[in-house]
Design a protein around this motif. Structure first.
Motif, PDB file in Angstrom:
ATOM      1  N   HIS A  74       0.917  -1.070  -0.078  1.00 43.65           N
ATOM      2  CA  HIS A  74       0.131  -0.077  -0.232  1.00 43.65           C
ATOM      3  C   HIS A  74       1.045   1.212   0.048  1.00 43.65           C
ATOM      4  O   HIS A  74       2.041   1.451   0.550  1.00 43.65           O
ATOM      5  CB  HIS A  74      -1.032   0.115   1.001  1.00 43.65           C
ATOM      6  CG  HIS A  74      -1.808  -1.096   1.408  1.00 43.65           C
ATOM      7  ND1 HIS A  74      -2.793  -1.539   0.510  1.00 43.65           N
ATOM      8  CD2 HIS A  74      -1.547  -2.271   1.992  1.00 43.65           C
ATOM      9  CE1 HIS A  74      -3.421  -2.540   0.818  1.00 43.65           C
ATOM     10  NE2 HIS A  74      -2.577  -3.162   1.693  1.00 43.65           N
ATOM     11  N   TRP A  75       0.346   2.336  -0.691  1.00 46.92           N
ATOM     12  CA  TRP A  75       1.121   3.668  -0.712  1.00 46.92           C
ATOM     13  C   TRP A  75       1.722   3.984   0.675  1.00 46.92           C
ATOM     14  O   TRP A  75       2.633   4.499   0.788  1.00 46.92           O
ATOM     15  CB  TRP A  75       0.351   4.686  -1.461  1.00 46.92           C
ATOM     16  CG  TRP A  75       0.547   4.506  -2.764  1.00 46.92           C
ATOM     17  CD1 TRP A  75       1.017   3.588  -3.509  1.00 46.92           C
ATOM     18  CD2 TRP A  75       0.046   5.622  -3.773  1.00 46.92           C
ATOM     19  NE1 TRP A  75       0.905   3.846  -5.027  1.00 46.92           N
ATOM     20  CE2 TRP A  75       0.118   4.924  -5.042  1.00 46.92           C
ATOM     21  CE3 TRP A  75      -0.710   6.696  -3.643  1.00 46.92           C
ATOM     22  CZ2 TRP A  75       0.100   5.839  -6.215  1.00 46.92           C
ATOM     23  CZ3 TRP A  75      -0.859   7.402  -4.793  1.00 46.92           C
ATOM     24  CH2 TRP A  75      -0.782   6.859  -6.151  1.00 46.92           C
ATOM     25  N   GLY A  76       0.787   3.752   1.454  1.00 48.22           N
ATOM     26  CA  GLY A  76       0.941   4.372   3.075  1.00 48.22           C
ATOM     27  C   GLY A  76       2.292   3.568   3.611  1.00 48.22           C
ATOM     28  O   GLY A  76       2.679   3.952   4.912  1.00 48.22           O
ATOM     29  N   GLU A  77       2.789   2.574   2.980  1.00 43.29           N
ATOM     30  CA  GLU A  77       4.064   1.788   3.471  1.00 43.29           C
ATOM     31  C   GLU A  77       5.272   2.077   2.733  1.00 43.29           C
ATOM     32  O   GLU A  77       6.401   1.497   2.975  1.00 43.29           O
ATOM     33  CB  GLU A  77       3.897   0.413   3.172  1.00 43.29           C
ATOM     34  CG  GLU A  77       2.626  -0.241   4.062  1.00 43.29           C
ATOM     35  CD  GLU A  77       2.303  -1.632   3.410  1.00 43.29           C
ATOM     36  OE1 GLU A  77       2.835  -2.269   2.652  1.00 43.29           O
ATOM     37  OE2 GLU A  77       1.320  -2.340   4.141  1.00 43.29           O
ATOM     38  N   ILE A  78       5.126   3.290   1.625  1.00 43.05           N
ATOM     39  CA  ILE A  78       6.439   3.630   0.878  1.00 43.05           C
ATOM     40  C   ILE A  78       7.470   4.050   1.774  1.00 43.05           C
ATOM     41  O   ILE A  78       7.457   4.905   2.578  1.00 43.05           O
ATOM     42  CB  ILE A  78       6.080   4.546  -0.360  1.00 43.05           C
ATOM     43  CG1 ILE A  78       5.014   3.833  -1.346  1.00 43.05           C
ATOM     44  CG2 ILE A  78       7.397   5.051  -0.865  1.00 43.05           C
ATOM     45  CD1 ILE A  78       4.402   5.042  -2.289  1.00 43.05           C
ATOM     46  N   SER A 133      17.511  12.092   0.397  1.00 38.61           N
ATOM     47  CA  SER A 133      16.223  12.341   0.492  1.00 38.61           C
ATOM     48  C   SER A 133      15.590  10.918   0.967  1.00 38.61           C
ATOM     49  O   SER A 133      15.641   9.895   0.217  1.00 38.61           O
ATOM     50  CB  SER A 133      15.317  12.934  -0.699  1.00 38.61           C
ATOM     51  OG  SER A 133      13.950  13.140  -0.328  1.00 38.61           O
ATOM     52  N   VAL A 134      14.910  11.013   2.308  1.00 33.55           N
ATOM     53  CA  VAL A 134      14.461   9.802   2.655  1.00 33.55           C
ATOM     54  C   VAL A 134      12.682   9.952   2.642  1.00 33.55           C
ATOM     55  O   VAL A 134      12.017  10.729   3.236  1.00 33.55           O
ATOM     56  CB  VAL A 134      14.726   9.529   4.285  1.00 33.55           C
ATOM     57  CG1 VAL A 134      14.285   8.308   5.022  1.00 33.55           C
ATOM     58  CG2 VAL A 134      16.347   9.880   4.516  1.00 33.55           C
ATOM     59  N   LYS A 139       4.639   8.303   7.730  1.00 34.81           N
ATOM     60  CA  LYS A 139       4.528   9.630   8.450  1.00 34.81           C
ATOM     61  C   LYS A 139       3.678  10.419   7.731  1.00 34.81           C
ATOM     62  O   LYS A 139       3.409  11.870   8.047  1.00 34.81           O
ATOM     63  CB  LYS A 139       6.111  10.223   8.511  1.00 34.81           C
ATOM     64  CG  LYS A 139       6.945   9.367   9.229  1.00 34.81           C
ATOM     65  CD  LYS A 139       8.279  10.292   9.347  1.00 34.81           C
ATOM     66  CE  LYS A 139       9.123   9.266  10.099  1.00 34.81           C
ATOM     67  NZ  LYS A 139      10.635   9.973  10.157  1.00 34.81           N
ATOM     68  N   GLY A 140       3.044  10.227   6.415  1.00 32.34           N
ATOM     69  CA  GLY A 140       1.921  10.798   5.552  1.00 32.34           C
ATOM     70  C   GLY A 140       2.424  10.952   4.174  1.00 32.34           C
ATOM     71  O   GLY A 140       3.449  10.655   3.762  1.00 32.34           O
ATOM     72  N   PHE A 141       1.418  10.953   3.332  1.00 35.18           N
ATOM     73  CA  PHE A 141       1.633  11.031   1.911  1.00 35.18           C
ATOM     74  C   PHE A 141       2.702  12.044   1.517  1.00 35.18           C
ATOM     75  O   PHE A 141       2.619  13.045   1.711  1.00 35.18           O
ATOM     76  CB  PHE A 141       0.264  11.230   1.152  1.00 35.18           C
ATOM     77  CG  PHE A 141       0.511  11.198  -0.357  1.00 35.18           C
ATOM     78  CD1 PHE A 141       0.515   9.936  -1.027  1.00 35.18           C
ATOM     79  CD2 PHE A 141       0.676  12.322  -1.091  1.00 35.18           C
ATOM     80  CE1 PHE A 141       0.475   9.704  -2.129  1.00 35.18           C
ATOM     81  CE2 PHE A 141       0.701  12.072  -2.410  1.00 35.18           C
ATOM     82  CZ  PHE A 141       0.526  10.767  -2.909  1.00 35.18           C
ATOM     83  N   GLY A 142       3.643  11.441   0.606  1.00 36.10           N
ATOM     84  CA  GLY A 142       4.864  12.071   0.189  1.00 36.10           C
ATOM     85  C   GLY A 142       5.800  12.674   1.341  1.00 36.10           C
ATOM     86  O   GLY A 142       6.735  13.480   0.911  1.00 36.10           O
ATOM     87  N   HIS A 143       5.769  12.285   2.577  1.00 34.81           N
ATOM     88  CA  HIS A 143       6.750  12.683   3.358  1.00 34.81           C
ATOM     89  C   HIS A 143       8.157  12.281   3.041  1.00 34.81           C
ATOM     90  O   HIS A 143       8.317  11.220   2.730  1.00 34.81           O
ATOM     91  CB  HIS A 143       6.536  12.178   4.886  1.00 34.81           C
ATOM     92  CG  HIS A 143       7.501  12.584   5.904  1.00 34.81           C
ATOM     93  ND1 HIS A 143       7.289  13.959   6.706  1.00 34.81           N
ATOM     94  CD2 HIS A 143       8.482  12.158   6.305  1.00 34.81           C
ATOM     95  CE1 HIS A 143       8.183  14.027   7.274  1.00 34.81           C
ATOM     96  NE2 HIS A 143       8.992  13.072   7.401  1.00 34.81           N
TER      97      HIS A 143
END
Length: 158
Positions: A74-78, A133-134, A139-143
């Protein structure tokens, strides 16, 4: 660099196996290729054919960019890193041996002949990043946290 961000970078480097490495072609266009890597702290090592396009590109221009990403569902795990820095072909036999041992430790199956020198035409490189860049979508979309690797560099969260 903040210790928690450094630990996150090292965790990503430990868990992933491959990176996309962008070099600059002779005509000025970027070339992105996938290579397996090992690391010692923030220093990244990889090997490739000595006559490959990426080796020739680095021979002309040491500037590289790279990305390393962990698998996710899921995108929230990127989670991953992107970095810019300088790559150098290793010429010192001790450094080459160190890179070979790091790669052999990470990939014990099937690469012994490459790192032992049994196969001619393999070049080893070390990438030292200037900026990292980490990405951490937990921590939020695109963080992302942007950090310089020089001593005393400041971090920026975005």
């Amino acid at each position: 660099m903040d210790a928690s961000i450094r630990e996150e970078i090292l965790a990503i480097l430990d868990r992933a196996n491959d990176m996309t490495l962008a070099t600059i072609r002779q005509d000025g266009y970027p070339q992105a290729t996938t290579v397996s890597y090992a690391h010692d702290g923030l220093d990244i090592y990889f090997g490739c054919a000595a006559d490959s396009q990426k080796a020739r590109n680095i021979g002309r221009n040491r500037k590289v960019s790279l990305t390393i990403n962990l698998p996710y569902v899921h995108w929230g795990e990127i989670r991953g890193i992107s970095a810019g820095g300088l790559a150098d072909r290793l010429t010192d036999t001790q450094e080459i041996a160190r890179a070979g041992q790091l790669l052999l430790r990470k990939f014990p199956q099937g690469i012994a002949e490459y790192v032992s020198g049994a196969i001619e035409g393999v070049a080893f490189f070390k990438v030292v990043s200037n900026v990292i860049s980490v990405l951490d979508y937990r921590k939020g979309f695109g963080h992302r946290d942007l950090v310089g690797t020089e001593p005393g560099a400041q971090s920026q969260a975005r």
